[in-house]
Motif scaffolding. Sequence first.
Motif, PDB file in Angstrom:
ATOM      1  N   CYS A 117       0.836  -1.199   0.000  1.00  0.00           N
ATOM      2  CA  CYS A 117       0.000   0.000   0.000  1.00  0.00           C
ATOM      3  C   CYS A 117       0.869   1.247   0.000  1.00  0.00           C
ATOM      4  CB  CYS A 117      -0.905   0.006   1.239  1.00  0.00           C
ATOM      5  SG  CYS A 117      -2.152   1.318   1.218  1.00  0.00           S
ATOM      6  N   THR A 118       0.455   2.219  -0.780  1.00  0.00           N
ATOM      7  CA  THR A 118       1.183   3.489  -0.863  1.00  0.00           C
ATOM      8  C   THR A 118       0.788   4.444   0.258  1.00  0.00           C
ATOM      9  OG1 THR A 118      -0.492   4.398  -2.346  1.00  0.00           O
ATOM     10  CG2 THR A 118       1.396   3.311  -3.359  1.00  0.00           C
ATOM     11  N   TYR A 119      -0.272   4.102   0.985  1.00  0.00           N
ATOM     12  CA  TYR A 119      -0.725   4.958   2.082  1.00  0.00           C
ATOM     13  C   TYR A 119      -0.052   4.526   3.387  1.00  0.00           C
ATOM     14  CZ  TYR A 119      -4.179   7.040  -0.991  1.00  0.00           C
ATOM     15  OH  TYR A 119      -4.779   7.719  -2.024  1.00  0.00           O
ATOM     16  N   ARG A 120      -0.028   5.418   4.348  1.00  0.00           N
ATOM     17  CA  ARG A 120       0.669   5.157   5.606  1.00  0.00           C
ATOM     18  C   ARG A 120      -0.261   5.389   6.795  1.00  0.00           C
ATOM     19  NH1 ARG A 120       3.118   2.560   2.913  1.00  0.00           N
ATOM     20  NH2 ARG A 120       5.314   2.607   2.317  1.00  0.00           N
ATOM     21  N   CYS A 121      -1.352   4.642   6.823  1.00  0.00           N
ATOM     22  CA  CYS A 121      -2.273   4.749   7.963  1.00  0.00           C
ATOM     23  C   CYS A 121      -1.569   4.228   9.217  1.00  0.00           C
ATOM     24  CB  CYS A 121      -3.528   3.933   7.696  1.00  0.00           C
ATOM     25  SG  CYS A 121      -4.432   4.487   6.233  1.00  0.00           S
ATOM     26  N   THR A 122      -1.588   5.018  10.271  1.00  0.00           N
ATOM     27  CA  THR A 122      -0.794   4.679  11.449  1.00  0.00           C
ATOM     28  C   THR A 122      -1.382   3.541  12.255  1.00  0.00           C
ATOM     29  OG1 THR A 122      -1.935   6.310  12.831  1.00  0.00           O
ATOM     30  CG2 THR A 122       0.010   7.058  11.633  1.00  0.00           C
ATOM     31  N   PHE A 123      -2.640   3.162  12.001  1.00  0.00           N
ATOM     32  CA  PHE A 123      -3.259   2.069  12.748  1.00  0.00           C
ATOM     33  C   PHE A 123      -3.090   0.741  12.051  1.00  0.00           C
ATOM     34  CE2 PHE A 123      -6.378   3.666   9.778  1.00  0.00           C
ATOM     35  CZ  PHE A 123      -6.859   2.508   9.201  1.00  0.00           C
ATOM     36  N   CYS A 124      -2.608   0.731  10.827  1.00  0.00           N
ATOM     37  CA  CYS A 124      -2.678  -0.455   9.980  1.00  0.00           C
ATOM     38  C   CYS A 124      -1.427  -1.314  10.118  1.00  0.00           C
ATOM     39  CB  CYS A 124      -2.866  -0.039   8.517  1.00  0.00           C
ATOM     40  SG  CYS A 124      -3.002  -1.452   7.396  1.00  0.00           S
ATOM     41  N   ALA A 125      -1.627  -2.573  10.503  1.00  0.00           N
ATOM     42  CA  ALA A 125      -0.539  -3.538  10.560  1.00  0.00           C
ATOM     43  C   ALA A 125      -0.567  -4.487   9.365  1.00  0.00           C
ATOM     44  CB  ALA A 125      -0.616  -4.336  11.858  1.00  0.00           C
ATOM     45  N   PHE A 126      -1.538  -4.304   8.483  1.00  0.00           N
ATOM     46  CA  PHE A 126      -1.681  -5.169   7.316  1.00  0.00           C
ATOM     47  C   PHE A 126      -0.788  -4.708   6.171  1.00  0.00           C
ATOM     48  CE2 PHE A 126      -4.091  -6.088   3.324  1.00  0.00           C
ATOM     49  CZ  PHE A 126      -3.940  -7.453   3.338  1.00  0.00           C
ATOM     50  N   SER A 127      -0.746  -3.393   5.977  1.00  0.00           N
ATOM     51  CA  SER A 127       0.019  -2.831   4.867  1.00  0.00           C
ATOM     52  C   SER A 127       1.498  -3.150   4.990  1.00  0.00           C
ATOM     53  CB  SER A 127      -0.179  -1.306   4.848  1.00  0.00           C
ATOM     54  OG  SER A 127       0.754  -0.689   3.991  1.00  0.00           O
ATOM     55  N   ARG A 128       2.126  -3.429   3.865  1.00  0.00           N
ATOM     56  CA  ARG A 128       3.553  -3.719   3.835  1.00  0.00           C
ATOM     57  C   ARG A 128       4.260  -2.795   2.849  1.00  0.00           C
ATOM     58  NH1 ARG A 128       1.901  -5.561   7.476  1.00  0.00           N
ATOM     59  NH2 ARG A 128       2.019  -7.659   8.362  1.00  0.00           N
ATOM     60  N   GLY A 129       5.464  -2.489   3.196  1.00  0.00           N
ATOM     61  CA  GLY A 129       6.306  -1.673   2.333  1.00  0.00           C
ATOM     62  C   GLY A 129       7.642  -1.510   3.002  1.00  0.00           C
ATOM     63  N   LYS A 130       8.477  -0.644   2.489  1.00  0.00           N
ATOM     64  CA  LYS A 130       9.818  -0.481   3.046  1.00  0.00           C
ATOM     65  C   LYS A 130       9.788  -0.025   4.500  1.00  0.00           C
ATOM     66  CE  LYS A 130      12.082   0.433  -1.373  1.00  0.00           C
ATOM     67  NZ  LYS A 130      12.840   1.424  -2.177  1.00  0.00           N
ATOM     68  N   ALA A 131       8.756   0.726   4.856  1.00  0.00           N
ATOM     69  CA  ALA A 131       8.687   1.256   6.223  1.00  0.00           C
ATOM     70  C   ALA A 131       8.136   0.235   7.204  1.00  0.00           C
ATOM     71  CB  ALA A 131       7.829   2.518   6.257  1.00  0.00           C
ATOM     72  N   HIS A 132       7.736  -0.931   6.736  1.00  0.00           N
ATOM     73  CA  HIS A 132       7.025  -1.868   7.593  1.00  0.00           C
ATOM     74  C   HIS A 132       7.751  -3.209   7.720  1.00  0.00           C
ATOM     75  CE1 HIS A 132       3.343   0.513   6.065  1.00  0.00           C
ATOM     76  NE2 HIS A 132       3.782   1.032   7.185  1.00  0.00           N
ATOM     77  N   LYS A 133       9.052  -3.237   7.534  1.00  0.00           N
ATOM     78  CA  LYS A 133       9.766  -4.510   7.526  1.00  0.00           C
ATOM     79  C   LYS A 133       9.788  -5.197   8.884  1.00  0.00           C
ATOM     80  CE  LYS A 133      12.787  -3.400   3.627  1.00  0.00           C
ATOM     81  NZ  LYS A 133      14.179  -3.111   3.196  1.00  0.00           N
ATOM     82  N   ASP A 134       9.568  -4.413   9.972  1.00  0.00           N
ATOM     83  CA  ASP A 134       9.611  -5.026  11.291  1.00  0.00           C
ATOM     84  C   ASP A 134       8.298  -5.706  11.647  1.00  0.00           C
ATOM     85  OD1 ASP A 134       8.333  -2.538  11.405  1.00  0.00           O
ATOM     86  OD2 ASP A 134       8.713  -2.371  13.566  1.00  0.00           O
ATOM     87  N   LEU A 135       7.280  -5.562  10.822  1.00  0.00           N
ATOM     88  CA  LEU A 135       5.983  -6.168  11.108  1.00  0.00           C
ATOM     89  C   LEU A 135       5.890  -7.526  10.423  1.00  0.00           C
ATOM     90  CD1 LEU A 135       3.693  -3.047  10.762  1.00  0.00           C
ATOM     91  CD2 LEU A 135       4.654  -4.032  12.843  1.00  0.00           C
TER      92      LEU A 135
END
Length: 788
Positions: free
Chosen positions: A459-477
């Motif tokens: 996802c190109t969006y960065r909703c702060t509540f979302c643990a589903f979205s993946r991208g470069k900023a979310h590698k720790d999830l």
Amino acid sequence: MTRTGIPQQIGRMPMRALLDTAAGLRDQGWGHHVSYSRKVFIPLTELCRDVCHYCTYAKTPKRIEQPYLSPEQVLQIAREGQLQGCKEALFTLGDKPELRYKAARDALSELGYTSTVEYLAAMAQLVLDETGLLPHLNPGVLDPDDYRILRPVAPSMGIMLESSAARLCERGGPHFGSPDKAPEVRIRAIENAGKASIPLTTGILIGIGETREERLESLLAIEAQHQLYGHIQEIIIQNFVPKPGTLMHAEPEPAFDELRWTIAVARLIFGPQMSIQVPPNLNAGRLPELLAAGINDWGGVSPVTPDHVNPESPWPELQRLADETAAAGHQLTERLTIYPNFIAGRQKWLDKSLYKPVLAHADASGLARNDHWSAGATNDDCTTAGARFSQQVSAGVRNLTAKACAGERLDENEIVGLFSARDADLEHVCSMADELRSIVSGDDITYTVNRNINYTNMCTYRCTFCAFSRGKAHKDLRGEPYLLDMPEIARRTREAWERGATEVCLQGGIHPSFTGDTYLEICATVKAAAPDIHVHAFSALEITHGAATLGISVGKFLQRLQQAGLGTLPGTAAEILDDEVRAILCADKVNTEQWLTVMRAAHENGIRTTSTIMFGHVETPVSWARHLLALRDLQAETGGFTEFVPLPFVHMEAPVYRRGEARRGPTYREVLLMHAVGRLVLNPLITNIQTSWVKLGVSGVRDCLSAGANDLGGTLMNESISRAAGASFGQELPPSAMDELIDGMNRGRRIRNTLYGDANAAQVERAYAAGPLAPLHNRPARDLKAAS
């Protein structure tokens, strides 16, 4: 009443009129709730450089075993409080004893510190880290540097002005020989707290020789500082109690009418919103009269430790305090050491390091959280900690539920009032919602056999509540980025149909390559795979994105989706329809008006939609009220919503929680209320209230089905979004399990389709005979990129 004319105007008011006016102001600001803080008392040192003539707390080095509590002793007291459900650690101590006593300096040196303030900061941090209790610090007079040291370890602090009458410091006065009791010194300390943005408790001590006029001057001196900085969170009106062994042991207590008069005057000066407190242990047997004078708070009450400042006056037992409060027409409610408005304004009032520990103890109103339950967790602790205080339903709540059951539109404040329900009020709201459900929706509990297909978690969006979205900023999830291809979407659709599904629900992240044509292709793929299956797909965000990429209007894009096979829209991406909250949760997402515009356009094109709310993070009940009213008003206009679906925030892996900026989901009380109040507020326009087994589990949905809900949603087959956030209730609840859940409630059951008609009989038969699902394969996005 003008500030300059307050003394003259108050002097002319009869006592009865004064008390009635004060009580009325209190009711405007606090309703029928009267608060207290469950605390543990930590007397860090009984040494003090001052010698107040009424005090038994301060002692000389010869009269104590040790100058300071050790870290081990501090922690032992705090842990005892933690076991008893305390949330506040009240540190009491004398004013900078090292300035007077060599014993204090030597003890601090042996402990490894140079000042009492430095040691206090370390002990507050220790308690915070080891127990999670929130420190409230009463170290006396502090300068700006002291506040800078202490602010990161304490959500609130306190210093009593006591009196602004300088003559009380003269020889023969109660403050003679006490340099820190000079009015200008204490007022400067109160001012320094304001400059440091410290939520501060202060107040006055009455009956020590001051006059009524001097009390007024003291209150006005505090009010002047509050006008400048807005940092006073509560005013204590404390009555002098003579103590044996002090120079003032033979002095009389102030007359009780003097205490009531002073309380009422304080309420008139500070208005309806200020918290005004009187210690209940100093006024046993007279609590209803204090409430009638305009107070709204009993202060800290400890189930563990005595009042070390007033050891001769034991704390009231909490249930007795609640009973006496209820007898006066009020409801006892637990708060934190920092008040709700300061939690709401935490960007100004709290050090950022304190966000997480404060929010861990707070509910949506900023009051104390009294359960250990969390959405998505498998523990069954759905109970509240502590006593059930109120046994009586308030007249206000009765009137509001009656109004809602009659189908009238409640306003924002009235809805907030329903969300404040506790104890007997809570039971009444849930009971009335359940009665209304039976009338409006019948006694059958419904559900649908469906399948979730989440086609990408990129996802190109960065909703702060979302643990589903993946991208470069979310590698720790948890989880790798994936993107389903059309053949896999078709395979899952066919399998769903073969297993009895009448609906597929399709949603996903906004993949950078997606355009409106992608969503059209998804619809076509599904309908080709199973022509009779209902396509329930695409959030408002996906609709706006698709329309924008094709350069057409939302309405036009919806028409093209219909032609491709779209049946209905899920009402997701609503989150909270309050743009102040959306700025924190999803700043780059559709705003409130854009979400409503998509729903309106769908309804105008004959596309029904669900409606949702995602709650329990950074919002307040005001946000909930705004959200419900937005849904009700649109439904009154279009009639296009099929149901309302409360979605409790699953916090475990959500970025906004991991950063310490959100609560750990709603309390269980708030979950019940969202379903019940949703039923009441949306009556008679939205007749179906759905509860989520994925987020609440079996025991949770059963309770919600007795609090206004009538629908269990879908069997799902696959569930990715809540699981990614940390939920652990599984991916499928097949018809047999749904039936078992419903049969245990002695209610009828019905398998429905998306629009609440009866499901196709042949599909129902397939659903009961369905075998296990084939293993899923979420193809990693990097594989698709390599293949292309």
